[in-house]
Design a protein around this motif. Sequence first.
Motif, mmCIF file in Angstrom:
data_model
loop_
_atom_site.group_PDB
_atom_site.id
_atom_site.type_symbol
_atom_site.label_atom_id
_atom_site.label_comp_id
_atom_site.label_asym_id
_atom_site.label_seq_id
_atom_site.Cartn_x
_atom_site.Cartn_y
_atom_site.Cartn_z
ATOM 1 N N UNK A 1 11.850 -8.124 -2.668
ATOM 2 C CA UNK A 1 10.538 -7.489 -2.724
ATOM 3 C C UNK A 1 10.502 -6.583 -3.943
ATOM 4 N N UNK A 2 9.437 -6.682 -4.700
ATOM 5 C CA UNK A 2 9.304 -5.872 -5.910
ATOM 6 C C UNK A 2 7.924 -5.237 -5.939
ATOM 7 N N UNK A 3 7.896 -3.956 -6.263
ATOM 8 C CA UNK A 3 6.607 -3.278 -6.361
ATOM 9 C C UNK A 3 6.697 -2.143 -7.377
ATOM 10 N N UNK A 4 5.549 -1.788 -7.918
ATOM 11 C CA UNK A 4 5.502 -0.749 -8.938
ATOM 12 C C UNK A 4 5.465 0.627 -8.293
ATOM 13 N N UNK A 5 6.037 1.596 -8.986
ATOM 14 C CA UNK A 5 6.075 2.977 -8.524
ATOM 15 C C UNK A 5 5.814 3.887 -9.715
ATOM 16 N N UNK A 6 4.897 4.819 -9.562
ATOM 17 C CA UNK A 6 4.600 5.752 -10.653
ATOM 18 C C UNK A 6 5.223 7.108 -10.361
ATOM 19 N N UNK A 7 6.484 7.113 -9.968
ATOM 20 C CA UNK A 7 7.177 8.352 -9.612
ATOM 21 C C UNK A 7 7.587 9.112 -10.863
ATOM 22 N N UNK A 8 7.401 10.432 -10.820
ATOM 23 C CA UNK A 8 7.832 11.271 -11.941
ATOM 24 C C UNK A 8 9.230 11.828 -11.689
ATOM 25 N N UNK A 9 9.718 11.619 -10.466
ATOM 26 C CA UNK A 9 11.073 12.062 -10.123
ATOM 27 C C UNK A 9 11.975 10.853 -9.929
ATOM 28 N N UNK B 1 0.854 -1.191 0.000
ATOM 29 C CA UNK B 1 0.000 0.000 0.000
ATOM 30 C C UNK B 1 0.888 1.238 0.000
ATOM 31 N N UNK B 2 0.421 2.304 -0.643
ATOM 32 C CA UNK B 2 1.273 3.465 -0.884
ATOM 33 C C UNK B 2 0.692 4.744 -0.284
ATOM 34 N N UNK B 3 1.588 5.618 0.173
ATOM 35 C CA UNK B 3 1.251 7.006 0.464
ATOM 36 C C UNK B 3 2.405 7.869 -0.037
ATOM 37 N N UNK B 4 2.188 9.177 -0.064
ATOM 38 C CA UNK B 4 3.263 10.097 -0.407
ATOM 39 C C UNK B 4 3.193 11.312 0.504
ATOM 40 N N UNK B 5 4.307 11.980 0.665
ATOM 41 C CA UNK B 5 4.349 13.187 1.484
ATOM 42 C C UNK B 5 3.669 14.331 0.743
ATOM 43 N N UNK B 6 3.265 15.366 1.483
ATOM 44 C CA UNK B 6 2.559 16.489 0.882
ATOM 45 C C UNK B 6 3.404 17.191 -0.184
ATOM 46 N N UNK B 7 4.724 17.245 0.033
ATOM 47 C CA UNK B 7 5.592 17.917 -0.941
ATOM 48 C C UNK B 7 5.983 17.006 -2.100
ATOM 49 N N UNK C 1 7.978 14.655 -2.265
ATOM 50 C CA UNK C 1 9.396 14.300 -2.314
ATOM 51 C C UNK C 1 9.694 12.934 -1.691
ATOM 52 N N UNK C 2 8.678 12.335 -1.097
ATOM 53 C CA UNK C 2 8.862 11.025 -0.482
ATOM 54 C C UNK C 2 7.675 10.139 -0.820
ATOM 55 N N UNK C 3 7.974 8.902 -1.160
ATOM 56 C CA UNK C 3 6.965 7.876 -1.346
ATOM 57 C C UNK C 3 7.154 6.821 -0.253
ATOM 58 N N UNK C 4 6.042 6.251 0.189
ATOM 59 C CA UNK C 4 6.106 5.216 1.216
ATOM 60 C C UNK C 4 5.362 3.988 0.715
ATOM 61 N N UNK C 5 6.005 2.845 0.836
ATOM 62 C CA UNK C 5 5.392 1.579 0.443
ATOM 63 C C UNK C 5 5.261 0.706 1.685
ATOM 64 N N UNK D 1 10.975 5.893 0.074
ATOM 65 C CA UNK D 1 11.663 6.234 -1.173
ATOM 66 C C UNK D 1 11.798 7.750 -1.247
ATOM 67 N N UNK D 2 13.030 8.213 -1.201
ATOM 68 C CA UNK D 2 13.288 9.657 -1.295
ATOM 69 C C UNK D 2 13.557 10.011 -2.755
ATOM 70 N N UNK D 3 12.883 11.058 -3.227
ATOM 71 C CA UNK D 3 12.950 11.448 -4.632
ATOM 72 C C UNK D 3 13.746 12.714 -4.819
ATOM 73 N N UNK D 4 14.358 12.835 -5.949
ATOM 74 C CA UNK D 4 15.122 14.049 -6.264
ATOM 75 C C UNK D 4 14.179 15.163 -6.718
#
Length: 463
Positions: A406-414, A379-385, A387-391, A460-463
């Motif tokens: 462990x493998x999971x999909x991520x629809x990150x644009x960063x 299950x996924x959430x993301x921070x308000x900014x 910049x962080x995804x949580x699985x 998951x920390x994003x650039x």
Amino acid sequence: MKQLLSIILFLAGNQLAAQYQPPKDSLVIKKLAQWQDQKFGLFMHWGPYSQWGVLESWSICPDDWVTRTGPYADNYFEYKKAYEKLPETFNPVAFNPEKWVKAAKTAGMRYVVFTTKHHDGFSMFDTRQTDYKITGSHTAFAKNPRSNISKVIFDAFRKEGFMTGAYYSKPDWHSEHFWWPYFPPKDHNVNYSTTKYPDRWKKFQEFTYNQIEELMTGYGPVDILWLDGGWVRPSQKADDPFNQDINMPHIAGMARSHQPGLIVVDRTVTGEFENYMTPEQEVPEKPLPYPWETCMTMGNTWSFSKNDQYKSAHRLLELLVKIVSRGGNFLLNVGPDGNGDWDPVVYQRLQEIGAWMAINGEAIYASRPVAPYSTNNIYYTQSKDEKKLYAFWLSENDTVTLPATIQFSVSATRKIKQVSLLGAQKQKIKWSFANGLVTIQVPDALQHGSLLKHSVVFKLELQ
């Protein structure tokens, strides 16, 4: 059948989304956003009925689904008479809201909603509109220095930074202006024609208005007015003799004049006075396109029951993750007993939840839903900014045993710059990202010896 049900729920969700009216008041919008960030709240149903351990209020309602137990069960009128005498013996000397605040805060709860008055009409606050109240002349607890229970509860929770919500039932089965003694009650609705006796209904409107004004003026800052009894609403039928219009514009205008930015939840009555939706005892299958909150019992009943079966901490945390990943808040209900305390199991559950929240709370609070929302046990959430995804990797058991990969999909644009496991950030994790999939190689030390429980969260920390 399941597919058909999903279609029905989807269409119903779209209909509600079309009917939902976002608030226009900037202060309400701001307060609603603040509330959405809290994610986890405490609900409490409590009243003289807790002495018997029966369903709150409903046992005095003549609806045909209601069942009664005890020495008066075979005679409705004798039962109702005995029920309405319960305040005379209601003396919750163990009442200690500071103990509740400590347990709720430890669990990571951040707002509270308390039943100031349920459908039976007994006020758990010092109202001037009736003597059927916790400070009433015939109430055993009236002389206690903390007898104004609603005020003491709100003050105690507010002191520790909680947002406060006043549950208030619009129907009132004790009021002679709702259930007029001239007629026997037929069901949960008003028992007389409001068009034939408009003056009587007008008095009930005034009674409701005055009680809510007392709550809005004598109980400190209130964040939420949580109104139950959605059948008390304007009728959609022309010339309905049993129209139960309570005049919500008048009530809401008054309430917000005293409490600017107040969130009003006229639940199940879609429109401008239902600032968020309240699915009861269920978790929507998908994110909803409006603010919402699942209200659910920790046990099987809303009020205290002597033999209640409480959900495990594991199950409650699973519910919290699912609700938050779909953009909702979780309002978890506990029923104090007649003596004024919770079942010891409740404290145990909240302590277990708190231990997990202390590690993983950053993935819960102020989070936002993010596609694909969930896949299998992820299950996924993301921070308000953003910049962080949580699985969240949900374990089937209390003790987490992670697989080697462990493998999971991520629809990150960063671009992902770092992956870590909350609660084990010092442990380096090998990971890769390709074709929309994150692949994590779990170190041996984390597969079996992490001591983490219920579920783990990859950050998951994003650039």
